[in-house]
Design an enzyme around this catalytic site. Structure first.
Site, short mmCIF file in Angstrom:
data_model
loop_
_atom_site.label_atom_id
_atom_site.label_comp_id
_atom_site.label_asym_id
_atom_site.label_seq_id
_atom_site.Cartn_x
_atom_site.Cartn_y
_atom_site.Cartn_z
N TRP A 1 -29.40 29.41 93.17
CA TRP A 1 -28.77 29.66 91.93
C TRP A 1 -29.55 30.59 91.25
O TRP A 1 -28.92 31.08 90.11
CB TRP A 1 -28.98 28.36 91.15
CG TRP A 1 -30.01 27.69 91.10
CD1 TRP A 1 -30.31 26.55 91.90
CD2 TRP A 1 -31.24 27.92 90.58
NE1 TRP A 1 -31.63 26.02 91.83
CE2 TRP A 1 -32.40 26.92 90.94
CE3 TRP A 1 -31.55 29.02 89.43
CZ2 TRP A 1 -33.54 26.87 90.64
CZ3 TRP A 1 -33.07 28.94 89.21
CH2 TRP A 1 -33.91 27.79 89.72
N ASN A 2 -30.68 31.04 91.58
CA ASN A 2 -31.50 31.90 90.72
C ASN A 2 -31.16 33.27 90.54
O ASN A 2 -31.37 33.86 89.69
CB ASN A 2 -32.84 31.64 91.39
CG ASN A 2 -33.32 32.33 92.52
OD1 ASN A 2 -32.58 32.06 93.39
ND2 ASN A 2 -34.69 32.57 92.70
N PRO B 1 -22.51 29.04 97.92
CA PRO B 1 -23.38 29.46 96.71
C PRO B 1 -23.66 27.99 96.15
O PRO B 1 -23.17 26.94 96.67
CB PRO B 1 -22.35 30.27 95.80
CG PRO B 1 -21.07 29.78 96.25
CD PRO B 1 -21.13 29.46 97.44
N ASP B 2 -24.81 28.03 95.29
CA ASP B 2 -24.80 26.76 94.42
C ASP B 2 -23.73 26.70 93.28
O ASP B 2 -23.04 27.75 92.93
CB ASP B 2 -26.38 27.19 93.54
CG ASP B 2 -26.82 25.61 92.99
OD1 ASP B 2 -27.71 25.18 93.59
OD2 ASP B 2 -26.04 25.30 92.07
N GLY C 1 -33.44 29.64 99.98
CA GLY C 1 -33.68 28.39 99.14
C GLY C 1 -35.18 27.90 99.33
O GLY C 1 -36.02 28.52 99.63
N SER C 2 -35.21 26.60 99.05
CA SER C 2 -36.48 25.99 98.83
C SER C 2 -37.01 25.82 100.43
O SER C 2 -36.22 25.56 101.53
CB SER C 2 -36.58 24.42 98.37
OG SER C 2 -35.63 23.72 98.95
N GLU D 1 -35.25 32.56 104.09
CA GLU D 1 -36.06 33.01 102.81
C GLU D 1 -36.50 31.86 101.94
O GLU D 1 -35.30 31.46 101.05
CB GLU D 1 -34.99 34.17 102.21
CG GLU D 1 -34.50 35.24 102.84
CD GLU D 1 -35.54 36.20 103.42
OE1 GLU D 1 -36.71 36.19 102.91
OE2 GLU D 1 -35.28 37.13 104.32
N LEU D 2 -37.67 31.53 101.87
CA LEU D 2 -37.98 30.21 101.27
C LEU D 2 -38.95 30.42 99.95
O LEU D 2 -38.83 31.57 99.61
CB LEU D 2 -38.47 29.42 102.28
CG LEU D 2 -37.70 29.17 103.59
CD1 LEU D 2 -38.37 28.47 104.69
CD2 LEU D 2 -36.28 28.54 103.14
N CYS E 1 -38.38 33.86 93.32
CA CYS E 1 -39.14 33.43 94.61
C CYS E 1 -40.40 34.34 94.46
O CYS E 1 -41.36 33.78 95.17
CB CYS E 1 -38.33 33.40 95.93
SG CYS E 1 -37.59 35.21 96.07
N GLU F 1 -45.20 25.47 94.34
CA GLU F 1 -44.37 26.37 93.59
C GLU F 1 -43.95 25.64 92.26
O GLU F 1 -43.40 24.68 92.44
CB GLU F 1 -43.15 26.71 94.56
CG GLU F 1 -42.37 27.83 93.74
CD GLU F 1 -41.15 28.07 94.63
OE1 GLU F 1 -40.57 27.31 95.34
OE2 GLU F 1 -40.83 29.44 95.19
P1 NAD Z 1 -32.36 24.38 97.24
O1 NAD Z 1 -33.26 24.34 98.77
O2 NAD Z 1 -32.50 23.21 96.73
O3 NAD Z 1 -31.06 24.72 97.52
C1 NAD Z 1 -30.53 25.90 98.09
C2 NAD Z 1 -29.15 25.88 98.48
O4 NAD Z 1 -29.31 24.83 99.41
C3 NAD Z 1 -28.18 25.43 97.65
O5 NAD Z 1 -27.04 26.20 97.77
C4 NAD Z 1 -28.07 24.07 97.80
O6 NAD Z 1 -26.97 23.49 97.67
C5 NAD Z 1 -28.30 24.06 99.33
N1 NAD Z 1 -28.54 22.96 99.98
C6 NAD Z 1 -29.11 21.72 99.37
N2 NAD Z 1 -29.24 20.87 100.45
C7 NAD Z 1 -29.05 21.29 101.46
C8 NAD Z 1 -29.08 20.85 102.85
N3 NAD Z 1 -29.27 19.75 103.05
N4 NAD Z 1 -28.48 21.41 103.83
C9 NAD Z 1 -27.98 22.70 103.34
N5 NAD Z 1 -28.04 23.42 102.13
C10 NAD Z 1 -28.16 22.59 101.34
O7 NAD Z 1 -33.33 25.54 96.46
P2 NAD Z 1 -33.21 26.18 95.09
O8 NAD Z 1 -33.76 25.15 93.99
O9 NAD Z 1 -31.32 26.19 94.94
O10 NAD Z 1 -33.81 27.26 94.86
C11 NAD Z 1 -34.90 27.66 94.66
C12 NAD Z 1 -35.94 27.68 95.74
O11 NAD Z 1 -35.39 28.74 96.25
C13 NAD Z 1 -37.32 27.98 95.42
O12 NAD Z 1 -38.18 27.43 96.10
C14 NAD Z 1 -37.37 29.66 95.60
O13 NAD Z 1 -38.61 29.93 96.05
C15 NAD Z 1 -36.57 29.84 96.80
N6 NAD Z 1 -35.86 31.11 96.98
C16 NAD Z 1 -36.29 32.06 97.86
C17 NAD Z 1 -35.97 33.23 97.89
C18 NAD Z 1 -36.23 34.32 99.07
O14 NAD Z 1 -36.03 35.32 99.08
N7 NAD Z 1 -37.50 33.84 99.71
C19 NAD Z 1 -35.07 33.65 96.91
C20 NAD Z 1 -34.69 33.11 95.93
C21 NAD Z 1 -34.97 31.59 95.94
#
Ligand code: NAD
Length: 523
Positions: A163-164, A188-189, A238-239, A260-261, A294, A392
């Site tokens: 979502w960020n 997407p989120d 995502g995370s 990309e985490l 991130c 983080e």
């Molecule tokens: P998140 O991992 O909770 O969610 C990311 C996405 O994954 C969302 O769309 C979510 O709905 C989906 N998701 C959740 N559970 C899932 C599953 N079991 N299987 C598949 N998809 C699933 O992360 P977040 O809180 O939305 O985003 C923040 C994190 O993302 C932070 O750790 C940040 O550092 C990271 N991030 C990394 C980058 C990068 O380029 N390295 C960029 C932006 C954000």
């Protein structure tokens, strides 16, 4: 998008039922869900919700559309990106409103996404034909073996976005997949789905056939796995925790994945740094998008000889930041996106303070500005095992540490399992770049926090260690969406004994040939 009589545009002026209906056209979702704006916590839009079966149907539709898209000449596909570039810049105000309302960030921080997407569209729009052109290679027998490397699209990419940065991490990451002939099924989120859907509509206006990009909406743990289980390649942002689960499914299926985490990014202020510039850079690096970035700076290492002078400047600048939620330029920092984010920030700050850390600036939630606002916060005296030291935070919180010599600063900066982004500040550019090369992180910015490396789209961007696998941007960022295929055409001589040669003579001939090829400096 008419303003209210007071002249101030609100969520209701921007996100009308008509707009939501237009954006959601084509989304396969038999259920209903909704998104909210962090500025007020109120409902923003009613959205279709996709089930795992809907995801399967979206892949079916995408797969059918992908064949014709892959057969479209690459120059025509690239032209879609170049038209999209112009449309995004022309229509930016529409999406700036949506990004602000969905994420709670300031307009200037939202504009960073418009910039990043325009840069990616220009780069891949111009360079994709060269990146994707079949390449010739020297064959097993020079001249006699003619070799070409073709790059085929993977097929249908399953993309999951957070979502960020809802514009940049949805369409920005999908552009190289499209231009290399793939279709995309994107999740997407839910809270930021409108921005992705807006980008989808704009890309269709620019010429993308509509079924080539499918958007599915729903809870991550419900439909996320369905996306990963069907993609011919998986692009996940995502995370780290979710990324590990995604990687396991992809590994089991033997499909490639880029992940990309998260990060715990460090900034080093060298003794010769321009302290005013470094303090301004630290503000940008730590508090852009309220630190929900991130590549945001969360650890700040300052040489002890300049620490007091730097901290004084950094604190003064931070205290001046204005929080705000208007759909207009002016505020310096916006809201956090969710109660979960605010709870995490409050926990990190609260625990650290309880264990002896000192708050140099900020430190409090600001419900008077909005339900999810938190002050930009600087801590000192943070040490392990405080959560804010190693985990983080993903919020507007940065810890300042003092170091005695550069080796120590490098060691401290590298003392994390993450390796996403870093920043080094110093007047002696050569020395700063030498320090940069010693950092274990996928991008390092010298005399900038994160934007210089991220904006340099010809060069790869991504994480080492727990920050991920794979890269976006540049050559790596497009070739990951392709499957290389080698076609070797053997002419005149077969790859076996021939012209009456027996096995022993052939082995001798081959040994002689290999020695000759090395002596003639063939590579
Ligand atoms: P998140 O991992 O909770 O969610 C990311 C996405 O994954 C969302 O769309 C979510 O709905 C989906 N998701 C959740 N559970 C899932 C599953 N079991 N299987 C598949 N998809 C699933 O992360 P977040 O809180 O939305 O985003 C923040 C994190 O993302 C932070 O750790 C940040 O550092 C990271 N991030 C990394 C980058 C990068 O380029 N390295 C960029 C932006 C954000």
């Amino acid at each position: 998008m008419a303003p209210t009589p007071s002249g101030v545009r609100t969520a209701a002026d921007v996100v009308t039922a008509e707009l939501v209906a237009q954006l959601c056209e084509g989304v396969i979702g038999t259920g209903r869900t909704s998104s909210h704006t962090p500025f007020t916590g109120k409902k923003l839009a009613e959205l279709p919700e996709s089930t795992p079966e809907d995801v399967a149907f979206a892949f079916h539709r995408a797969r059918e559309a992908q064949r014709a898209w892959a057969a479209t000449p690459v120059r025509e596909r690239a032209a879609v990106l170049l038209r999209f570039h112009d449309l995004v810049l022309r229509r930016q105000n529409e999406v700036l409103d949506l990004i602000q309302l969905e994420t709670g960030k300031t307009r200037l921080h939202a504009h960073e996404e418009v910039q990043a997407v325009a840069v990616a569209a220009r780069h891949y729009g111009r360079r994709a034909p060269a990146y994707l052109r079949p390449k010739r290679h020297m064959g097993a027998f020079p001249v006699l073996t003619k070799v070409a490397e073709n790059l085929h699209p993977r097929g249908v990419v399953g993309q999951i976005a957070p979502w960020n940065y809802p514009l940049e991490l949805s369409v920005g990451d999908a552009l190289p997949a499209f231009v290399s002939g793939n279709a995309v099924v994107m999740k997407p989120d839910t809270e930021t789905a409108l921005t992705a859907l807006w980008a989808r509509r704009l890309l269709i206006e620019a010429g993308l056939p509509k079924n080539v990009w499918q958007v599915v909406i729903g809870e991550g743990h419900v439909i996320g796995p369905a996306v990963v289980q069907r993609g011919d390649y998986v692009s996940f942002t995502g995370s780290t925790r979710t990324g590990r689960g995604v990687a396991q499914i992809a590994a089991e299926r033997l499909v490639g994945a880029s992940l990309e985490l998260g990060g715990k990014n460090a900034m080093i202020v060298l003794p010769d740094a321009d302290l005013d510039k470094a303090a301004a850079g630290a503000v940008r690096g730590a508090f852009s998008s309220a630190g929900q970035l991130c590549i945001s700076i969360e650890r700040l290492y300052v040489h002890e000889s300049v620490a007091n002078a730097f901290v004084e400047r950094f604190v003064a600048r931070t205290k001046k930041l204005r929080l705000g939620s208007a759909l207009a330029y002016g505020a310096d920092m916006g809201s956090l996106v969710s109660q979960k984010q605010l709870d995490n920030v409050t926990r990190h700050v609260g625990e650290a303070v309880a264990e002896g850390a000192k708050v140099l600036a900020g430190g409090r939630a600001r419900p008077d500005v909005g339900p999810l606002f938190h002050e930009p916060t600087i801590l000192e005296g943070v040490e392990s095992p405080m959560a804010v030291c190693t985990e983080e935070t993903f919020g507007p919180v940065v810890s300042v540490y003092r170091y005695a010599d550069v080796d120590e600063a490098v060691e401290l900066a590298n003392a994390t399992s993450y390796g996403l982004n870093s920043s080094v500040w110093g007047r002696n550019g050569r020395q700063a770049r030498e320090v940069a090369a010693r950092l274990r992180s996928g991008t390092v910015n010298v005399n900038e926090g994160y934007a210089a490396a991220y904006g340099s789209v010809q060069a790869p961007m991504g994480g080492m260690g727990d920050s991920g696998i794979g890269r976006r941007h540049g050559r790596e960022g497009i070739l990951k969406f392709t499957e290389p295929q080698t076609v070797a055409h053997q002419r005149v001589l077969p790859m076996a004994p021939s012209f009456g040669m027996d096995d022993a003579k052939y082995a001798k001939f081959m040994s002689f040939s290999l020695k000759a090829l090395k002596a003639l400096r063939f590579r």
